[in-house]
Design a protein around this motif. Structure first.
Motif, PDB file in Angstrom:
ATOM      1  N   TRP A 153       0.840  -1.210   0.000  1.00  0.00           N
ATOM      2  CA  TRP A 153       0.000   0.000   0.000  1.00  0.00           C
ATOM      3  C   TRP A 153       0.870   1.254   0.000  1.00  0.00           C
ATOM      4  O   TRP A 153       0.612   2.196  -0.733  1.00  0.00           O
ATOM      5  CB  TRP A 153      -0.938  -0.006   1.207  1.00  0.00           C
ATOM      6  CG  TRP A 153      -1.941   1.117   1.190  1.00  0.00           C
ATOM      7  CD1 TRP A 153      -2.568   1.648   0.090  1.00  0.00           C
ATOM      8  CD2 TRP A 153      -2.434   1.849   2.310  1.00  0.00           C
ATOM      9  NE1 TRP A 153      -3.428   2.660   0.463  1.00  0.00           N
ATOM     10  CE2 TRP A 153      -3.370   2.807   1.820  1.00  0.00           C
ATOM     11  CE3 TRP A 153      -2.194   1.785   3.684  1.00  0.00           C
ATOM     12  CZ2 TRP A 153      -4.045   3.689   2.658  1.00  0.00           C
ATOM     13  CZ3 TRP A 153      -2.877   2.653   4.523  1.00  0.00           C
ATOM     14  CH2 TRP A 153      -3.789   3.603   4.007  1.00  0.00           C
ATOM     15  N   PHE A 154       1.923   1.246   0.807  1.00  0.00           N
ATOM     16  CA  PHE A 154       2.852   2.381   0.825  1.00  0.00           C
ATOM     17  C   PHE A 154       3.443   2.620  -0.566  1.00  0.00           C
ATOM     18  O   PHE A 154       3.547   3.759  -1.024  1.00  0.00           O
ATOM     19  CB  PHE A 154       3.989   2.135   1.819  1.00  0.00           C
ATOM     20  CG  PHE A 154       3.562   2.061   3.255  1.00  0.00           C
ATOM     21  CD1 PHE A 154       2.311   2.512   3.664  1.00  0.00           C
ATOM     22  CD2 PHE A 154       4.421   1.547   4.217  1.00  0.00           C
ATOM     23  CE1 PHE A 154       1.924   2.447   4.997  1.00  0.00           C
ATOM     24  CE2 PHE A 154       4.047   1.483   5.543  1.00  0.00           C
ATOM     25  CZ  PHE A 154       2.795   1.923   5.934  1.00  0.00           C
ATOM     26  N   LYS A 155       3.841   1.536  -1.206  1.00  0.00           N
ATOM     27  CA  LYS A 155       4.429   1.644  -2.547  1.00  0.00           C
ATOM     28  C   LYS A 155       3.433   2.253  -3.526  1.00  0.00           C
ATOM     29  O   LYS A 155       3.792   3.095  -4.365  1.00  0.00           O
ATOM     30  CB  LYS A 155       4.867   0.259  -3.033  1.00  0.00           C
ATOM     31  CG  LYS A 155       5.603   0.261  -4.367  1.00  0.00           C
ATOM     32  CD  LYS A 155       6.058  -1.144  -4.731  1.00  0.00           C
ATOM     33  CE  LYS A 155       6.779  -1.158  -6.078  1.00  0.00           C
ATOM     34  NZ  LYS A 155       7.218  -2.531  -6.446  1.00  0.00           N
ATOM     35  N   TYR A 156       2.176   1.837  -3.429  1.00  0.00           N
ATOM     36  CA  TYR A 156       1.127   2.386  -4.292  1.00  0.00           C
ATOM     37  C   TYR A 156       0.971   3.891  -4.069  1.00  0.00           C
ATOM     38  O   TYR A 156       0.890   4.672  -5.022  1.00  0.00           O
ATOM     39  CB  TYR A 156      -0.202   1.669  -4.011  1.00  0.00           C
ATOM     40  CG  TYR A 156      -1.401   2.337  -4.662  1.00  0.00           C
ATOM     41  CD1 TYR A 156      -1.699   2.118  -6.006  1.00  0.00           C
ATOM     42  CD2 TYR A 156      -2.217   3.195  -3.924  1.00  0.00           C
ATOM     43  CE1 TYR A 156      -2.788   2.753  -6.601  1.00  0.00           C
ATOM     44  CE2 TYR A 156      -3.301   3.822  -4.513  1.00  0.00           C
ATOM     45  CZ  TYR A 156      -3.592   3.593  -5.851  1.00  0.00           C
ATOM     46  OH  TYR A 156      -4.653   4.228  -6.428  1.00  0.00           O
ATOM     47  N   LEU A 157       0.935   4.305  -2.825  1.00  0.00           N
ATOM     48  CA  LEU A 157       0.768   5.729  -2.500  1.00  0.00           C
ATOM     49  C   LEU A 157       1.938   6.557  -3.024  1.00  0.00           C
ATOM     50  O   LEU A 157       1.756   7.648  -3.564  1.00  0.00           O
ATOM     51  CB  LEU A 157       0.638   5.909  -0.987  1.00  0.00           C
ATOM     52  CG  LEU A 157      -0.614   5.314  -0.336  1.00  0.00           C
ATOM     53  CD1 LEU A 157      -0.514   5.386   1.187  1.00  0.00           C
ATOM     54  CD2 LEU A 157      -1.875   6.019  -0.817  1.00  0.00           C
ATOM     55  N   LEU A 158       3.147   6.029  -2.885  1.00  0.00           N
ATOM     56  CA  LEU A 158       4.335   6.749  -3.351  1.00  0.00           C
ATOM     57  C   LEU A 158       4.413   6.777  -4.874  1.00  0.00           C
ATOM     58  O   LEU A 158       4.747   7.800  -5.472  1.00  0.00           O
ATOM     59  CB  LEU A 158       5.595   6.109  -2.770  1.00  0.00           C
ATOM     60  CG  LEU A 158       5.815   6.313  -1.264  1.00  0.00           C
ATOM     61  CD1 LEU A 158       6.889   5.371  -0.747  1.00  0.00           C
ATOM     62  CD2 LEU A 158       6.184   7.759  -0.958  1.00  0.00           C
ATOM     63  N   ASN A 159       4.095   5.650  -5.505  1.00  0.00           N
ATOM     64  CA  ASN A 159       4.171   5.575  -6.974  1.00  0.00           C
ATOM     65  C   ASN A 159       3.149   6.477  -7.656  1.00  0.00           C
ATOM     66  O   ASN A 159       3.357   6.907  -8.798  1.00  0.00           O
ATOM     67  CB  ASN A 159       3.971   4.133  -7.445  1.00  0.00           C
ATOM     68  CG  ASN A 159       5.184   3.269  -7.174  1.00  0.00           C
ATOM     69  OD1 ASN A 159       6.267   3.775  -6.898  1.00  0.00           O
ATOM     70  ND2 ASN A 159       5.011   1.958  -7.259  1.00  0.00           N
ATOM     71  N   ASN A 160       2.034   6.733  -6.974  1.00  0.00           N
ATOM     72  CA  ASN A 160       0.996   7.585  -7.547  1.00  0.00           C
ATOM     73  C   ASN A 160       1.090   9.028  -7.058  1.00  0.00           C
ATOM     74  O   ASN A 160       0.155   9.810  -7.229  1.00  0.00           O
ATOM     75  CB  ASN A 160      -0.381   6.998  -7.242  1.00  0.00           C
ATOM     76  CG  ASN A 160      -0.662   5.744  -8.049  1.00  0.00           C
ATOM     77  OD1 ASN A 160      -1.088   5.812  -9.197  1.00  0.00           O
ATOM     78  ND2 ASN A 160      -0.396   4.581  -7.448  1.00  0.00           N
TER      79      ASN A 160
END
Length: 315
Positions: free
Chosen positions: A106-113
């Motif tokens: 989830w963290f990766k998703y937030l950062l990537n977007n």
């Protein structure tokens, strides 16, 4: 307000957060509530609180989320929560490992977007010490002994320079409220057993010595990694990502000493952790294969070839 000034001074020195949007991961526990309070004082209205509800502690999980939500409403802070469900039948890993994967995905998703510049977590110096001993017990190289990084891939840990005692003192001084997670005292978890064992000896001298040791171990790790990267490049004949292919010059590989150490360092990331098995394939005839979970090593006349297992099955 000694601890307030102490925390703010060090965090401002170690992290440049001006005009950055920070997502603060908050569980409702002591560490994350102190982290949130510190970052509110530093970043003002450029923060957002995020919370993972794993639904593992019955009504307590929902009470944790409600506690944080009410705090954010009171302080006019944006709040985002995500619920996770676990399927006990399909699980191949422990609940703790699955929860960690879900959280960081989830963290990766937030950062990537580009929802935020950084995600802040509440790990502190005692967590790093516990991780050191956990990895030591399980078996690890230098990388596993250098503790928890305070800054890695836009994940920041502003409390990593402070002990648990300092965090408790900050909370008492600033009237921080939090919720206790009883699983933190459950002795079935290795981290909790190590925490209980270490508690009587964690004093000022211990922290100072640990900080120095971690710093020196980090230097050793950087030197070792730089050397291994050089060796890795020198023995590589060909490497592609899609499809994955890693072709190695056997002649150059065999002159490395000590060979077992280099075999482990080079092939461990592909799931081959036993140098004896790799030495056997080095001394075998062409066509010999060695399998890990996701990769296959193939002995050719003058080269070793590492391919992804799915690709190998198609050949």
């Amino acid at each position: 307000m000694f601890y307030k000034q102490h925390f703010l001074k060090i965090i401002k020195k170690k992290f440049y957060l001006k005009n950055k949007k920070i997502y603060v991961s908050v569980s409702s526990g002591l560490d994350s509530m102190v982290l949130l309070d510190v970052l509110i004082k530093i970043c003002n209205f450029t923060i957002c609180v995020i919370h993972c509800n794993f639904n593992l502690r019955g009504t307590d999980s929902d009470k944790d989320e409600l506690f944080i939500q009410e705090f954010c409403l009171k302080h006019k802070i944006l709040f985002k929560s995500k619920n996770f469900k676990f399927n006990p039948i399909k699980r191949n890993f422990s609940i703790q490992m699955m929860a960690r994967k879900f959280r960081y995905d989830w963290f990766k998703y937030l950062l990537n977007n580009s929802y935020c510049d950084y995600i802040a977590l509440g790990h502190h110096l005692d967590d790093s010490i516990e991780t050191f001993f956990i990895n030591l017990i399980r078996g690890t190289g230098i990388k596993g002994l250098i503790g928890i990084n305070h800054f890695k891939k836009k994940i920041i840990r502003p409390l990593s320079f402070f002990s648990k005692k300092e965090i408790i003192s900050y909370a008492q001084e600033n009237n921080i409220k939090w919720r206790e997670d009883n699983s933190n005292y459950d002795q079935k978890y290795l981290r909790n057993r190590i925490r209980f064992f270490l508690k009587p000896i964690l004093d000022y001298k211990f922290y100072n010595g640990f900080k120095k040791s971690i710093k020196y171990l980090y230097y050793e790790y950087v030197c070792s990694k730089t050397h291994i990267d050089y060796i890795y490049n020198s023995i590589t004949i060909e490497k592609t990502k899609d499809p994955f292919l890693f072709k190695i010059d056997i002649k150059k590989l065999l002159i490395l000493y000590p060979i077992n150490a280099y075999l482990f360092k080079i092939f461990n990331i592909y799931g081959f952790s036993n140098p004896k098995d790799l030495k056997k394939i080095l001394n075998s005839k062409s066509g010999k294969k060695l399998f890990s979970k996701n990769y296959c090593v193939i002995r050719e006349k003058t080269t070793l070839v590492v391919v992804e297992l799915e690709l190998e099955l198609e050949l």
